[in-house]
Structure formats: C-alpha cells, structure tokens
Design a protein around this motif. Structure first.
Motif, PDB file in Angstrom:
ATOM      1  N   GLU A  63      27.535 -58.375  33.559  1.00 12.71           N
ATOM      2  CA  GLU A  63      26.976 -59.724  33.675  1.00 12.71           C
ATOM      3  C   GLU A  63      26.291 -60.110  32.367  1.00 12.71           C
ATOM      4  OE1 GLU A  63      27.062 -62.002  36.261  1.00 12.71           O
ATOM      5  OE2 GLU A  63      28.658 -60.653  36.866  1.00 12.71           O
ATOM      6  N   PHE A  64      25.503 -59.193  31.846  1.00 15.78           N
ATOM      7  CA  PHE A  64      24.727 -59.463  30.634  1.00 15.78           C
ATOM      8  C   PHE A  64      25.634 -59.916  29.478  1.00 15.78           C
ATOM      9  CE2 PHE A  64      23.185 -57.967  26.527  1.00 15.78           C
ATOM     10  CZ  PHE A  64      21.918 -58.525  26.468  1.00 15.78           C
ATOM     11  N   ARG A  65      26.767 -59.219  29.346  1.00 12.19           N
ATOM     12  CA  ARG A  65      27.599 -59.442  28.153  1.00 12.19           C
ATOM     13  C   ARG A  65      28.192 -60.846  28.068  1.00 12.19           C
ATOM     14  NH1 ARG A  65      33.086 -55.874  28.567  1.00 12.19           N
ATOM     15  NH2 ARG A  65      33.531 -57.112  26.723  1.00 12.19           N
ATOM     16  N   TYR A  66      28.299 -61.546  29.200  1.00 11.00           N
ATOM     17  CA  TYR A  66      28.897 -62.878  29.152  1.00 11.00           C
ATOM     18  C   TYR A  66      27.907 -63.997  29.452  1.00 11.00           C
ATOM     19  CZ  TYR A  66      33.357 -60.565  28.725  1.00 11.00           C
ATOM     20  OH  TYR A  66      34.390 -59.804  28.262  1.00 11.00           O
ATOM     21  N   ARG A  67      26.618 -63.633  29.647  1.00  9.41           N
ATOM     22  CA  ARG A  67      25.635 -64.686  29.912  1.00  9.41           C
ATOM     23  C   ARG A  67      25.074 -65.203  28.600  1.00  9.41           C
ATOM     24  NH1 ARG A  67      22.841 -61.779  33.667  1.00  9.41           N
ATOM     25  NH2 ARG A  67      21.128 -61.671  32.185  1.00  9.41           N
ATOM     26  N   LYS A  68      24.422 -66.391  28.683  1.00  9.44           N
ATOM     27  CA  LYS A  68      23.707 -66.875  27.502  1.00  9.44           C
ATOM     28  C   LYS A  68      22.393 -66.106  27.469  1.00  9.44           C
ATOM     29  CE  LYS A  68      21.809 -71.083  25.512  1.00  9.44           C
ATOM     30  NZ  LYS A  68      20.385 -70.844  25.659  1.00  9.44           N
ATOM     31  N   ASN A  69      22.204 -65.309  26.432  1.00  9.37           N
ATOM     32  CA  ASN A  69      20.998 -64.479  26.370  1.00  9.37           C
ATOM     33  C   ASN A  69      20.053 -65.019  25.320  1.00  9.37           C
ATOM     34  OD1 ASN A  69      21.738 -62.206  28.180  1.00  9.37           O
ATOM     35  ND2 ASN A  69      23.469 -62.111  26.773  1.00  9.37           N
ATOM     36  N   ASN A  70      18.758 -65.056  25.674  1.00 11.21           N
ATOM     37  CA  ASN A  70      17.771 -65.409  24.661  1.00 11.21           C
ATOM     38  C   ASN A  70      17.256 -64.115  24.056  1.00 11.21           C
ATOM     39  OD1 ASN A  70      17.871 -68.188  25.139  1.00 11.21           O
ATOM     40  ND2 ASN A  70      16.617 -67.903  26.976  1.00 11.21           N
ATOM     41  N   PHE A  71      17.880 -63.722  22.962  1.00 11.11           N
ATOM     42  CA  PHE A  71      17.487 -62.452  22.337  1.00 11.11           C
ATOM     43  C   PHE A  71      16.078 -62.569  21.774  1.00 11.11           C
ATOM     44  CE2 PHE A  71      22.118 -62.165  22.287  1.00 11.11           C
ATOM     45  CZ  PHE A  71      22.253 -60.941  22.914  1.00 11.11           C
ATOM     46  N   LYS A  72      15.285 -61.523  21.997  1.00 10.64           N
ATOM     47  CA  LYS A  72      13.903 -61.577  21.528  1.00 10.64           C
ATOM     48  C   LYS A  72      13.583 -60.344  20.694  1.00 10.64           C
ATOM     49  CE  LYS A  72      12.005 -64.465  25.104  1.00 10.64           C
ATOM     50  NZ  LYS A  72      11.961 -64.335  26.534  1.00 10.64           N
ATOM     51  N   LYS A  73      12.967 -60.593  19.560  1.00  9.98           N
ATOM     52  CA  LYS A  73      12.630 -59.537  18.603  1.00  9.98           C
ATOM     53  C   LYS A  73      11.669 -58.496  19.185  1.00  9.98           C
ATOM     54  CE  LYS A  73      14.655 -60.514  14.654  1.00  9.98           C
ATOM     55  NZ  LYS A  73      15.861 -59.754  14.577  1.00  9.98           N
ATOM     56  N   ASP A  74      10.796 -58.937  20.119  1.00  9.29           N
ATOM     57  CA  ASP A  74       9.798 -57.990  20.640  1.00  9.29           C
ATOM     58  C   ASP A  74      10.280 -57.295  21.923  1.00  9.29           C
ATOM     59  OD1 ASP A  74       9.674 -60.068  22.406  1.00  9.29           O
ATOM     60  OD2 ASP A  74       7.493 -60.239  22.414  1.00  9.29           O
ATOM     61  N   THR A  75      11.594 -57.366  22.161  1.00  4.14           N
ATOM     62  CA  THR A  75      12.163 -56.671  23.334  1.00  4.14           C
ATOM     63  C   THR A  75      12.900 -55.414  22.875  1.00  4.14           C
ATOM     64  OG1 THR A  75      12.432 -58.751  24.506  1.00  4.14           O
ATOM     65  CG2 THR A  75      13.785 -56.927  25.269  1.00  4.14           C
ATOM     66  N   MET A  76      12.702 -54.342  23.639  1.00  2.04           N
ATOM     67  CA  MET A  76      13.533 -53.158  23.395  1.00  2.04           C
ATOM     68  C   MET A  76      14.639 -53.189  24.450  1.00  2.04           C
ATOM     69  SD  MET A  76      12.731 -49.109  23.030  1.00  2.04           S
ATOM     70  CE  MET A  76      11.722 -48.879  24.437  1.00  2.04           C
ATOM     71  N   TYR A  77      15.884 -53.143  23.991  1.00  2.84           N
ATOM     72  CA  TYR A  77      17.043 -53.172  24.884  1.00  2.84           C
ATOM     73  C   TYR A  77      17.478 -51.729  25.111  1.00  2.84           C
ATOM     74  CZ  TYR A  77      17.096 -58.166  23.979  1.00  2.84           C
ATOM     75  OH  TYR A  77      16.739 -59.496  23.898  1.00  2.84           O
ATOM     76  N   ILE A  78      17.397 -51.288  26.375  1.00  2.00           N
ATOM     77  CA  ILE A  78      17.718 -49.880  26.677  1.00  2.00           C
ATOM     78  C   ILE A  78      19.041 -49.819  27.440  1.00  2.00           C
ATOM     79  CG2 ILE A  78      16.929 -47.769  27.809  1.00  2.00           C
ATOM     80  CD1 ILE A  78      14.087 -48.724  27.532  1.00  2.00           C
ATOM     81  N   PHE A  79      19.986 -49.055  26.907  1.00  2.34           N
ATOM     82  CA  PHE A  79      21.321 -48.942  27.503  1.00  2.34           C
ATOM     83  C   PHE A  79      21.437 -47.562  28.133  1.00  2.34           C
ATOM     84  CE2 PHE A  79      21.203 -51.989  24.254  1.00  2.34           C
ATOM     85  CZ  PHE A  79      21.867 -53.071  24.814  1.00  2.34           C
ATOM     86  N   VAL A  80      21.732 -47.543  29.425  1.00  4.83           N
ATOM     87  CA  VAL A  80      21.790 -46.261  30.127  1.00  4.83           C
ATOM     88  C   VAL A  80      23.245 -45.985  30.502  1.00  4.83           C
ATOM     89  CG1 VAL A  80      20.931 -44.938  32.093  1.00  4.83           C
ATOM     90  CG2 VAL A  80      19.449 -46.635  30.992  1.00  4.83           C
ATOM     91  N   SER A  81      23.730 -44.810  30.095  1.00 14.18           N
ATOM     92  CA  SER A  81      25.122 -44.473  30.389  1.00 14.18           C
ATOM     93  C   SER A  81      25.317 -42.966  30.290  1.00 14.18           C
ATOM     94  CB  SER A  81      26.051 -45.175  29.386  1.00 14.18           C
ATOM     95  OG  SER A  81      27.371 -44.757  29.567  1.00 14.18           O
TER      96      SER A  81
END
Ligand code: AGP
Length: 606
Positions: free
Chosen positions: A326-344
């Motif tokens: 879902e994330f990959r095709y949504r309009k995302n407001n990327f924010k510099k103070d966010t840590m994006y954690i990918f779990v796999s």
C-alpha cells in the motif's frame, strides 16, 4: 517463489544444478526445469511439481552438459504446467526468469508479427524471442542491452546460448540476483542459499546491472554496457548445513529453536556487564528523529504493528505502521525527522524493497530489520539491525517473527532511553526482564500437549476467530494468519472490542474462538468481550498467563496458560501456542507444512 541457478564448469553440471534447486525449494514453487548445452544443442527437461519429479525425469533422459541453467517456478503468467515451466528456449537461446514482464502482451504481438511462434502462456517467453530476434543483426552484448531496454517490470534473468559453450548472462532489475566464484567454475543464483552449497564467495548485482559469467572469469556491466567492478563478499559458513535434523518439518524445528534464537539475539544486543543495549554505529542523533514509520508484509507487518504498541507506550515518538504494497503506491509526505523501518525476514520481498527504494530516492532515514544480512533490503538500507535467527526454511514464519519483535523492542528501549522518555531504573528493569525471555519462551513450548488435544476442533470448521486487545491484537492477527496459511482454515484476527461492530454476527454455536487475554491492563475488558462471544455459542480457547488470581469465568471451553512476565514481553509467550495450533492442525490434515499451497517463502514479485 521462483528461483534461479546457473553453472558453467569443466565438469558435468546437471546434478549440481539439481542439488542447488533443492536448496531453493523453501521459496515455494509449482514447477521446475533445467536446460544444458551439449555439443552445440540446447536441451531442456521440465516438469510440473517438485524437483524430485524433475530428478526422476532426468534419470530417464541422460541430460549432459558442462553449462546449464535451472529454475523453480511460482506461477504468475500462465498456469503451473510443464509447458509453462522454465527454462524457455528457442533454437538459439534458453532463459530462466524471476519476476514479471509488464509489457509482455505488446512485445508478444510485435514478435508474432516478426514470425516468432510462442509455445507457452508465460511472459518470460518474450525474452527468448527478443534475444533471438536481436541476435540476427547484433553481437551478443548488443542484443542483451537491446533486450533489457525493451523490458518493463521486474526481473532476474539467467541466459545461455547455443553458440556459447562457456557463457551465462545474468541480469537484474527489481528481483535479486547473485554470482558465485568457484574453482574452475562460476555460478549464478537468485539468492545466496542457491550458491552456498557450492561457494562462499559471492557478489550481488545491483538494479539495472548485468554480467557475463565464464568458468574462469566474471565481468559486470551497468545498464549502458559500461564495465564495472564488484566487491567479492565472503559468506559465513554457519548456514551451509541447516537441515531438519530429527524433526518431521522445518517449521517444527524452527518453533523449537526459538529459545535459542531469542538467547542469541539478546546476547548480540545486550551488554550484560554494563546493563546496556548495544546498537553500534547508529547513524542519526536521537533528536533528529521525531517519528517512526514501520513497513512490512504479512507476518513482518504484524511485528511492525506490535512495535507500534511498544513505541507508543515506552517512547514519545509518533509511530505509524504501513503495509508495504500500500505504502509504495500512495502519495507519501516524506519527512526528514522520520525514521523509516523496513521489516523483512528474507530481505527480498519485492513490495518492501520497493517501499525502501522509494524512501532512499527521497533521501529519507532508512533502517531495516532483517534475518538475511546479505539480502537486497539489508544492503540498501542506511542502517541494518539483524535478528540473528539463522535460516528460516518453513514458509510460515515463526522464529523470525519473534526475532523481529525482539529487535524492534530492543530498538524501542534504546531510543526511549536516548531520548530520556524512560529513566535509568525503568530501562534497567526492562533490560533485566529481557534476560529471562529465552527461558520463558522455552516453558511456553510445553503447551504442546494441550494444543495437540484441542487442535482437532480447528481442523474441519467453516471458520474461526482470534481475538485480542492492545498488545494481544497483533498476535491475534498473526495466529489467524498462521492457521490460514498452514491448515487452510478461514481465520480472522480481530480486536476483541470491535466484535460488536459487525463480526459478532459470524459467531454461531460451536464456532472455535481463540481469546488472547494475558493479565495485562486490557485483561478485564477482553474478558468481557470473551463473555459476549461465549453467550452466542462460541467455543472459547482462552490463552492467558499463569497468575495467582484464578480466571473467573464460566463456559470457557479450554484454557492454556503461559508463564508470567512483564506486560511488554507477554506477546512473545502467547505467540508460541498459536504457532503450535497452526502446525498441529495442518499436520492432522496431512498438509505440506513447510510448503503450503500457493505460497512462497521469498515473495519477489509484487
Ligand atoms: C508468514 O508466515 C508469511 N509466509 C508471510 O506473511 C511473510 O511474513 C511475508 O511474505 C513477508 O516476508 P518477509 O519477512 O521475508 O519480507
């Protein structure tokens, strides 16, 4: 999901390719095949079903060759069948492919007009005919470059040629691909498992790159055909001999290994002497991070959801969770103070990888929690936290789920302490509780005998529900997913308090409902919700923890008690009986537990 093997050698390669394909079986597939080059002719043997069947077919054909490619296919375009199995070949060229060619219909029309005849229903076959077409007027390298430029979608390719007795092309876009270096032979593989039985020296192709593999040389090129250099990585030898041992299934082994994997992971991250959490080389200052977005698929998504509850409880960070597809095709407001954690677990899941790629392209802070440290997701994250579980072969994730939760919890504690969201006393208390987690997980495994008694009630049913609140809600989702994927039973995980808003209508006399109600601060509320389903005829299996207070409720069908620990860590303990419930229900039905139907371990298509 699909797997690729390629070998060029001065020895016969058929049996080595078969052995390597067997290493890829854990990925989940529905057909298999091999092509070799012998005396200037490409020969294929393919079958629907398992590599064992392919091996039997091979014993009747005497397929020879010192160069070859092999494949296990998980159907996307075209049904699982011998004709659709890879390799796909023309007289000139033979191709194995992981991924999806999105413009295959248009390319097929163009190639049919040029006189090419298609045999299969696959998207892959267009690659064979494109190369064959381009080879008419171009040299090999130019033909490959032209073909790669024409393809839309994701792919990892292995290609051999009638006129090239010592040359394999490997190419990747989106789907992972590795090469291996051996003595007097070299290899191509869709992941390091495919290569580990042959070598521990490997290199990975990056997106858009291709390579030319000969038995004594490997050359790499970028998407414009310019030669590039690659590092050779040395793989650890510990994963070479991972087998089932005395267990009937990998899943059974992986469930039982959890006390050990928890212990190993705790030892990696906890400095017992100084009572501290070791997360070295964390690339950002804690004040640069104000929010966290956790992204994953399936079980990994459930561990993200679990982490949201911990982060919210223990830190003052804003926390959100997203499903990668879902994330990959949504309009995302990327924010510099966010840590994006990918779990796999695998580190190769296409949707999670694409979400990571998107964040990297927007120059975000990316961190991954993975099991396979050589994976694409690990290599392309700015910071990596391994879960130290060792290989997980069963398609249903078990020990990796606990490992993911553990690492996310440890990260949460560390950030919370760095940001001064919790004081030293609390921090030390929580670290201390972690030290006994492995022992408590081991005791939870003892719920086995009770689970074996109740599981027959989950075998032939229309459906069932898993209910929990707060920390137990993500575990309810995970319990339901496990039962679905292994026992093929329709199971829903639901927040217990949400039942009255609709799903209560599903409850009927005798329907099994698993209620997760450890004695945390949601306990009383969950017990009330449990009464609501019991009143409507549900057969409740209650999973709680041992406590001096008896459970005061009538008409509970069965009760399973795990050990007692801090509220934060109870989710680990209540997960174990759910894993066992799914395992034993599927085992009763005689299903293929390590390779459930339609599923794959490493989901490399979107
Ligand atoms: C779990 O039992 C599943 N087989 C599946 O949901 C899995 O967790 C998902 O595909 C994500 O895989 P990953 O952790 O390798 O990214």
């Amino acid at each position: 999901m699909c797997g690729i093997v390629g070998i060029t050698s001065n020895k016969q390669v058929t049996s080595t390719i078969i052995n390597s394909l067997k290493k890829l079986e854990y990925r989940g597939y529905d057909s298999a095949g091999i092509a070799t080059l012998n005396n200037g002719f490409i020969n294929e043997v393919k079958c629907e079903g398992r590599v064992d069947t392919l091996e039997k077919n091979l014993s009747q054909t005497n397929l020879k060759g010192t160069i070859g490619i092999g494949h296990v296919r998980w159907a996307t375009h075209g049904i699982p069948s011998t004709i659709n199995a890879h390799p796909h070949s023309s007289e000139k060229v033979s191709v194995v492919h992981n991924g999806i060619i999105e413009n295959s219909t248009i390319l097929k029309k163009y190639l049919i007009k040029k006189g090419h005849i298609f045999k299969s229903q696959t998207d892959t076959e267009v690659i064979v005919h494109l190369i064959t077409e381009y080879l008419k007027k171009n040299n090999l390298k130019k033909s490959i470059l032209k073909m790669l430029k024409k393809l839309h979608g994701s792919f990892a390719l292995g290609i051999i040629f009638k006129d090239q007795p010592d040359l394999i092309i490997g190419a990747r876009r989106g789907s992972p691909l590795a090469v291996g270096y051996g003595p007097n032979e070299n290899y191509l593989g869709s992941d390091s498992y495919a290569l580990k039985s042959m070598t521990n020296k490997i290199s990975y192709l990056n997106d858009g790159e291709f390579c030319i593999i000969k038995k004594d040389q490997i050359e790499f090129f970028d998407s414009n055909g310019k030669k590039i250099n690659k590092k050779i990585l040395q793989l650890s030898s510990t994963e070479n001999n991972y087998d089932k041992g005395e267990y009937k299934h990998y899943m059974a082994k992986e469930i039982e290994e959890q006390p050990l994997t928890i212990k190993n992971c705790v030892n990696e991250y906890i400095d017992k002497i100084n009572s501290n959490i070791n997360i070295f080389n964390f690339p950002w200052k804690s004040e640069e991070i104000n929010s966290i977005l956790l992204i994953g698929c399936g079980t990994a998504y459930h561990s993200c959801l679990m982490a949201k509850y911990w982060f919210e409880q223990i830190t003052t960070l804003n926390v959100n969770v997203d499903i990668a597809s879902e994330f990959r095709y949504r309009k995302n407001n990327f924010k510099k103070d966010t840590m994006y954690i990918f779990v796999s677990q695998s580190g190769e899941t296409a949707d999670t990888y694409a979400a990571l790629d998107l964040c990297n392209k927007n120059n975000m802070k990316t961190c991954s929690v993975v099991n396979v440290v050589e994976s694409s997701i690990a290599r392309e994250s700015k910071f990596v936290l391994p879960i130290h579980c060792g290989p997980e072969i069963g398609v249903a994730s078990t020990k990796a789920f606990l490992g993911q939760m553990l690492v996310l919890y440890i990260l949460c504690l560390k950030l919370s302490y760095m940001r001064k969201d919790i004081n030293k006393k609390k921090y030390l208390e929580k670290i201390n509780s972690l030290l006994s987690l492995s022992k408590l997980v081991k005791l939870s495994l003892e719920t086995e005998s009770k689970i074996q008694l109740v599981c027959s009630s989950f075998v032939n049913i229309k459906g069932c529900m898993f209910l929990g609140r707060g920390y137990s809600f993500p575990i309810a989702l995970e319990g339901a997913l496990k039962l679905k994927e292994l026992a093929y039973v329709h199971a829903e995980g639901y927040p217990a308090g949400e039942m009255k808003h609709g799903p209560l209508a599903l409850i009927e006399e005798g329907m099994p409902v698993v209620v997760l109600a450890p004695r945390d601060h949601y306990y009383k509320k969950t017990m009330s919700n449990m009464q609501e389903v019991i009143a409507r005829g549900a057969k409740v299996l209650l999973i709680t923890n041992k406590n001096k207070d008896e459970v005061h409720s009538e008409n509970i069908w069965e009760k399973i008690e795990v050990e007692n620990t801090s509220e934060d860590l109870l989710p680990f303990l209540i997960t174990i009986p759910l894993q066992k419930l799914a395992y034993h229900s599927a085992n009763k039905k005689g299903y293929d537990i390590d390779k459930p139907r339609n599923l794959a371990k490493s989901v490399t298509v979107e």
